[in-house]
Scaffold this active site. Structure first.
Site, PDB file in Angstrom:
ATOM      1  N   ASP A 109       0.460  -1.294  -0.452  1.00 38.39           N
ATOM      2  CA  ASP A 109      -0.600   0.324  -0.158  1.00 38.39           C
ATOM      3  C   ASP A 109       1.127   0.816  -0.018  1.00 38.39           C
ATOM      4  OD1 ASP A 109      -2.250  -1.631   0.201  1.00 38.39           O
ATOM      5  OD2 ASP A 109      -2.950  -1.178   2.051  1.00 38.39           O
ATOM      6  N   ASP A 111      -0.093   4.391   1.189  1.00 38.08           N
ATOM      7  CA  ASP A 111       0.472   4.619   2.306  1.00 38.08           C
ATOM      8  C   ASP A 111       1.356   4.203   3.558  1.00 38.08           C
ATOM      9  OD1 ASP A 111      -1.388   3.248   2.269  1.00 38.08           O
ATOM     10  OD2 ASP A 111      -2.841   4.661   2.662  1.00 38.08           O
ATOM     11  N   GLU A 174     -10.694  -6.327  -1.099  1.00 38.84           N
ATOM     12  CA  GLU A 174     -10.050  -7.218  -2.260  1.00 38.84           C
ATOM     13  C   GLU A 174      -8.910  -7.937  -1.517  1.00 38.84           C
ATOM     14  OE1 GLU A 174      -9.454  -3.871  -2.003  1.00 38.84           O
ATOM     15  OE2 GLU A 174      -7.097  -4.577  -1.283  1.00 38.84           O
ATOM     16  N   ASP A 175      -8.400  -7.812  -0.428  1.00 39.25           N
ATOM     17  CA  ASP A 175      -7.088  -8.300   0.471  1.00 39.25           C
ATOM     18  C   ASP A 175      -8.068  -9.313   1.107  1.00 39.25           C
ATOM     19  OD1 ASP A 175      -8.780  -6.011   1.787  1.00 39.25           O
ATOM     20  OD2 ASP A 175      -7.047  -5.965   2.936  1.00 39.25           O
ATOM     21  N   MET A 201       0.462   4.701   9.056  1.00 33.39           N
ATOM     22  CA  MET A 201      -0.371   4.911   7.476  1.00 33.39           C
ATOM     23  C   MET A 201      -0.434   6.084   7.784  1.00 33.39           C
ATOM     24  SD  MET A 201      -3.914   3.715   7.166  1.00 33.39           S
ATOM     25  CE  MET A 201      -4.061   2.466   6.300  1.00 33.39           C
ATOM     26  N   HIS A 204      -5.875   9.614   4.849  1.00 35.70           N
ATOM     27  CA  HIS A 204      -6.027  10.055   3.661  1.00 35.70           C
ATOM     28  C   HIS A 204      -7.659  10.131   3.828  1.00 35.70           C
ATOM     29  CE1 HIS A 204      -6.861   6.006   2.608  1.00 35.70           C
ATOM     30  NE2 HIS A 204      -5.453   6.308   3.361  1.00 35.70           N
TER      31      HIS A 204
HETATM   32  C1  BGC Z   1     -11.730  -3.660   4.771  1.00 33.75           C
HETATM   33  C2  BGC Z   1     -10.493  -4.786   4.144  1.00 33.75           C
HETATM   34  C3  BGC Z   1      -9.542  -3.740   4.570  1.00 33.75           C
HETATM   35  C4  BGC Z   1      -9.184  -4.020   5.913  1.00 33.75           C
HETATM   36  C5  BGC Z   1      -8.756  -2.876   6.585  1.00 33.75           C
HETATM   37  C6  BGC Z   1     -11.771  -4.876   5.980  1.00 33.75           C
HETATM   38  O1  BGC Z   1     -12.715  -4.138   6.246  1.00 33.75           O
HETATM   39  O2  BGC Z   1     -12.849  -4.562   3.546  1.00 33.75           O
HETATM   40  O3  BGC Z   1     -10.033  -4.291   2.452  1.00 33.75           O
HETATM   41  O4  BGC Z   1      -8.012  -4.080   4.458  1.00 33.75           O
HETATM   42  O5  BGC Z   1     -11.111  -3.021   6.339  1.00 33.75           O
HETATM   43  O6  BGC Z   1      -9.022  -1.615   6.736  1.00 33.75           O
END
Ligand code: BGC
Length: 264
Positions: A109, A111, A174-175, A201, A204
């Protein structure tokens, strides 16, 4: 899926441990955009030892040049369309291989700034979630299956999970879909401890939350071999060797008009 942790013996002697990262100061000043040891495109290798791995760090971003400058500056001495981060990461993986034979790919990422140099920017035998502890979440792991932020992969493992999904337009999940791919492909994920896997972080505004992300997550396991690297489509616009990194500009296409009608 198992989560394994890294052994302290793997840290190099020169690691100093916790670093002093001041994000506010970084945001107020311009980070230097040159570094004497870095060749155009961001190619760097240590002078005092032989590198064990040749690593591509893939940073998908849009409209966050300042964040990129801060992150790249911190990594070097250390060793109107909707955004589609999964596609950008798949493109980064595909394009990086046209430039060199990398052993290891780190999806990063834009950030997140690492705060401890014992958090090794290398690949282990398993994919490694390198960012379990963020200042934003008081350095606690938000949930057990979190693999967002910074994730390292051997090429063969990224190929085995078929990369990221191409279907997540906008922010989020997506993660989480990747976590399900890792599970489906029976790959274990390693993590550094939360004292070492720490990041700051850059703040933003979050825009464009994907409205269909939770629906898509219901089909992750059934879908992963039909949606990913093997179905990736994009147009390469430009590859530019910047002083500290290689910028790959690609057209990832448009989101479907009705996002609930995705093709799978
Ligand atoms: C989202 C993830 C994100 C995580 C932390 C989850 O609700 O689906 O994409 O990485 O929160 O922010």
């Amino acid at each position: 899926m198992e989560f394994l942790s890294l052994n302290a013996a793997q840290f190099p002697d020169f690691a100093v441990g916790r670093l002093n990262i001041d994000i506010d100061a970084a945001l107020q000043s311009a980070p230097p955009l040159e570094h004497q040891d870095v060749s155009p495109g961001g190619v760097w290798s240590p002078k005092s030892c032989v590198a064990r791995q040749w690593i591509a760090i893939i940073i998908p971003f849009r409209d966050r040049q300042k964040h990129l400058d801060i992150l790249v500056y911190n990594l070097v001495p250390y060793g109107n369309k909707t955004f589609n981060k999964g596609r950008l990461m798949n493109i980064g993986f595909t394009e990086a291989q046209k430039h060199d034979e990398f052993d290891c790919f780190i999806f990063h990422d834009v950030d997140l700034i690492p705060e401890d140099d014992r958090n090794m920017y290398t690949c282990s035998d398993n994919p490694r979630h390198m960012s379990p502890a963020l200042d934003k979440f008081n350095y606690t792991m938000l949930y057990k299956g979190l693999v967002g932020g910074v994730l390292s992969f051997r090429g063969k493992h990224f190929t085995k999970v078929n990369g990221y999904s191409n279907l997540f337009w906008g922010w989020g999940a997506e993660d989480d879909d990747m976590h399900k791919r890792l599970f489906a492909a029976k790959l274990s994920v390693e993590r550094p401890s939360i004292t070492i896997g720490r990041y700051k972080m850059i703040k933003h505004d979050r825009k464009d939350v994907s409205p269909v992300r939770l629906d898509l997550l219901k089909t992750s396991i059934a879908r992963y071999l039909k949606d990913g690297l093997n179905t990736l489509e994009y147009k390469l616009v430009e590859t530019r060797l910047e002083k500290l990194y290689t910028r790959i500009i690609a057209n990832v296409g448009d989101p479907p008009k009705n996002q609930t009608e995705h093709p799978l």
